[in-house]
Design a protein around this motif. Sequence first.
Motif, mmCIF file in Angstrom:
data_model
loop_
_atom_site.group_PDB
_atom_site.id
_atom_site.type_symbol
_atom_site.label_atom_id
_atom_site.label_comp_id
_atom_site.label_asym_id
_atom_site.label_seq_id
_atom_site.Cartn_x
_atom_site.Cartn_y
_atom_site.Cartn_z
ATOM 1 N N UNK A 121 0.790 -1.230 0.000
ATOM 2 C CA UNK A 121 0.000 0.000 0.000
ATOM 3 C C UNK A 121 0.826 1.286 0.000
ATOM 4 N N UNK A 122 2.125 1.172 -0.062
ATOM 5 C CA UNK A 122 2.973 2.361 -0.146
ATOM 6 C C UNK A 122 3.871 2.277 -1.382
ATOM 7 N N UNK A 123 3.264 2.157 -2.566
ATOM 8 C CA UNK A 123 4.071 1.963 -3.773
ATOM 9 C C UNK A 123 4.939 3.163 -4.144
ATOM 10 N N UNK A 124 4.538 4.374 -3.744
ATOM 11 C CA UNK A 124 5.328 5.554 -4.104
ATOM 12 C C UNK A 124 6.476 5.808 -3.146
ATOM 13 N N UNK A 125 6.516 5.072 -2.064
ATOM 14 C CA UNK A 125 7.629 5.204 -1.122
ATOM 15 C C UNK A 125 8.911 4.755 -1.814
ATOM 16 N N UNK A 126 9.995 5.428 -1.538
ATOM 17 C CA UNK A 126 11.287 5.062 -2.137
ATOM 18 C C UNK A 126 11.482 3.549 -1.988
ATOM 19 N N UNK A 127 11.816 2.846 -3.071
ATOM 20 C CA UNK A 127 11.920 1.380 -3.011
ATOM 21 C C UNK A 127 12.830 0.863 -1.897
ATOM 22 N N UNK A 128 13.946 1.528 -1.667
ATOM 23 C CA UNK A 128 14.845 1.089 -0.602
ATOM 24 C C UNK A 128 14.197 1.198 0.777
ATOM 25 N N UNK A 129 13.472 2.300 0.990
ATOM 26 C CA UNK A 129 12.783 2.483 2.277
ATOM 27 C C UNK A 129 11.656 1.473 2.428
ATOM 28 N N UNK A 130 10.913 1.271 1.338
ATOM 29 C CA UNK A 130 9.793 0.328 1.406
ATOM 30 C C UNK A 130 10.303 -1.073 1.732
ATOM 31 N N UNK A 131 11.363 -1.485 1.078
ATOM 32 C CA UNK A 131 11.928 -2.807 1.342
ATOM 33 C C UNK A 131 12.451 -2.883 2.775
ATOM 34 N N UNK A 132 13.114 -1.832 3.239
ATOM 35 C CA UNK A 132 13.638 -1.817 4.606
ATOM 36 C C UNK A 132 12.509 -1.944 5.616
ATOM 37 N N UNK A 133 11.465 -1.124 5.469
ATOM 38 C CA UNK A 133 10.331 -1.184 6.401
ATOM 39 C C UNK A 133 9.675 -2.561 6.362
ATOM 40 N N UNK A 134 9.499 -3.078 5.158
ATOM 41 C CA UNK A 134 8.869 -4.388 5.005
ATOM 42 C C UNK A 134 9.678 -5.475 5.696
ATOM 43 N N UNK A 135 10.975 -5.486 5.432
ATOM 44 C CA UNK A 135 11.843 -6.522 6.010
ATOM 45 C C UNK A 135 11.898 -6.393 7.529
ATOM 46 N N UNK A 136 11.991 -5.162 8.037
ATOM 47 C CA UNK A 136 12.027 -4.967 9.492
ATOM 48 C C UNK A 136 10.753 -5.504 10.136
#
Length: 136
Positions: A62-77
């Motif tokens: 649901x946060x596709x416009x978030x910077x990909x690196x940040x999105x992946x980091x948040x997701x993984x955390x």
Amino acid sequence: MIFTDGLRSAGAAVRLWFAPARIRAEGTTPDYRFSLANERTFLAWLRTGLALIGGGFAVDQFLPRLHPGMRVTFTVVLLAGGALCALRAVNHWVRCERAMRRGEDLPVTRFPTALALAVGVLAVAVVVLVLLGRTG
């Protein structure tokens, strides 16, 4: 020597996760209310783990416009936090059950503090991103 003793001890603790009936060989049976309360705490930790995993999937989807690196980091955390929470739940359940059977003090843990701080920092980061309009 100390390292191998630690590994042996950790291995024995993990084996109890899969054979909880072996815990009965230790000490005396505590009041069932305490064992059931321990089980409810275990289930609460599992629910927390599932919520963190759900949050990880939500960030990813649901946060596709978030910077990909940040999105992946948040997701993984969030996903790793959920997995750790589930593993910690079973470990804490075994440790508490053993302590009750032995008549010892219940084990203390820093995990709830670490988890709360991690979730709080992550939440603040998402709030800042929302206020900056970078979550789209």
